[in-house]
Each structure stands twice: as structure tokens, then as C-alpha cells.
Design a protein around this motif. Structure first.
Motif, PDB file in Angstrom:
ATOM      1  N   SER A  12       1.254   3.958  -3.174  1.00  0.00           N
ATOM      2  CA  SER A  12       0.959   5.381  -2.969  1.00  0.00           C
ATOM      3  C   SER A  12       2.105   6.265  -3.458  1.00  0.00           C
ATOM      4  N   GLN A  13       3.287   5.682  -3.602  1.00  0.00           N
ATOM      5  CA  GLN A  13       4.463   6.439  -4.030  1.00  0.00           C
ATOM      6  C   GLN A  13       4.739   6.339  -5.532  1.00  0.00           C
ATOM      7  N   GLU A  34       0.828  -1.213   0.000  1.00  0.00           N
ATOM      8  CA  GLU A  34       0.000   0.000   0.000  1.00  0.00           C
ATOM      9  C   GLU A  34       0.860   1.260   0.000  1.00  0.00           C
ATOM     10  N   TYR A  35       1.925   1.259   0.785  1.00  0.00           N
ATOM     11  CA  TYR A  35       2.829   2.411   0.804  1.00  0.00           C
ATOM     12  C   TYR A  35       3.507   2.581  -0.560  1.00  0.00           C
ATOM     13  N   ASP A  46       3.837   3.891  -9.474  1.00  0.00           N
ATOM     14  CA  ASP A  46       3.217   2.791 -10.193  1.00  0.00           C
ATOM     15  C   ASP A  46       4.225   2.165 -11.152  1.00  0.00           C
TER      16      ASP A  46
END
Length: 81
Positions: A55-56, A51-52, A58
Motif C-alpha cells: 500500500s506504500q 499488505e502494508y 511498489d
């Protein structure tokens, strides 16, 4: 079972638990033809890391690098029935 990620090098499936163990993740390293199943606290840690990371970025290469850190523990060969 739900496919979460599929690249040239890796596939990640999530298994929803009907037991006290909860969910689990299977990571398949397509290059080495090995897989690992993560359950319990390790699955929770893996999910938080994913998840982290998502979020940073792709970027597939960064995601594959993250997955490679887990598949160094993989000792089970992939077997199709």
C-alpha cells in the motif's frame, strides 16, 4: 500454490491450507539458494506486513529488503527434484 512475487532475488508462493493451520508462505532467496516456510501466526504477520508495504510502494528494492528480513531465518537449501 500461487506465485505472489518473483524478482531477480526472491520468489514468494502462497499455499492455501486445507487444514487447521490455514495458509502458508514459502519465501525463496535465489541469491543464497535458501528457503523458508511461514505458517500460522508468522504467516499472518507476514501477510499484514506485505499488505502494508504494497500500500506504500511498489519499489522492488524495498520489497526485496522486506523479504530479506525473513530469509535471514532460512536454513533450508533449495532442492529441486
Amino acid at each position: 500454490m500461487h506465485m505472489l512475487y518473483n524478482s531477480e532475488n526472491f520468489a514468494v508462493m502462497r499455499f492455501s491450507g486445507n487444514t487447521t493451520a490455514g495458509q502458508g508462505f514459502e519465501i525463496v532467496d535465489k541469491t543464497s539458494r535458501r528457503e523458508i516456510y511461514l505458517g500460522g501466526l508468522l504467516a499472518d504477520h507476514f501477510q499484514a506486513g506485505v499488505e502494508y508495504l504494497i500500500s506504500q510502494t511498489d519499489d522492488e528494492a524495498r520489497i526485496d529488503d522486506f523479504l530479506a528480513g525473513y530469509t535471514t531465518l532460512a536454513h533450508h537449501p533449495v532442492v529441486l527434484h
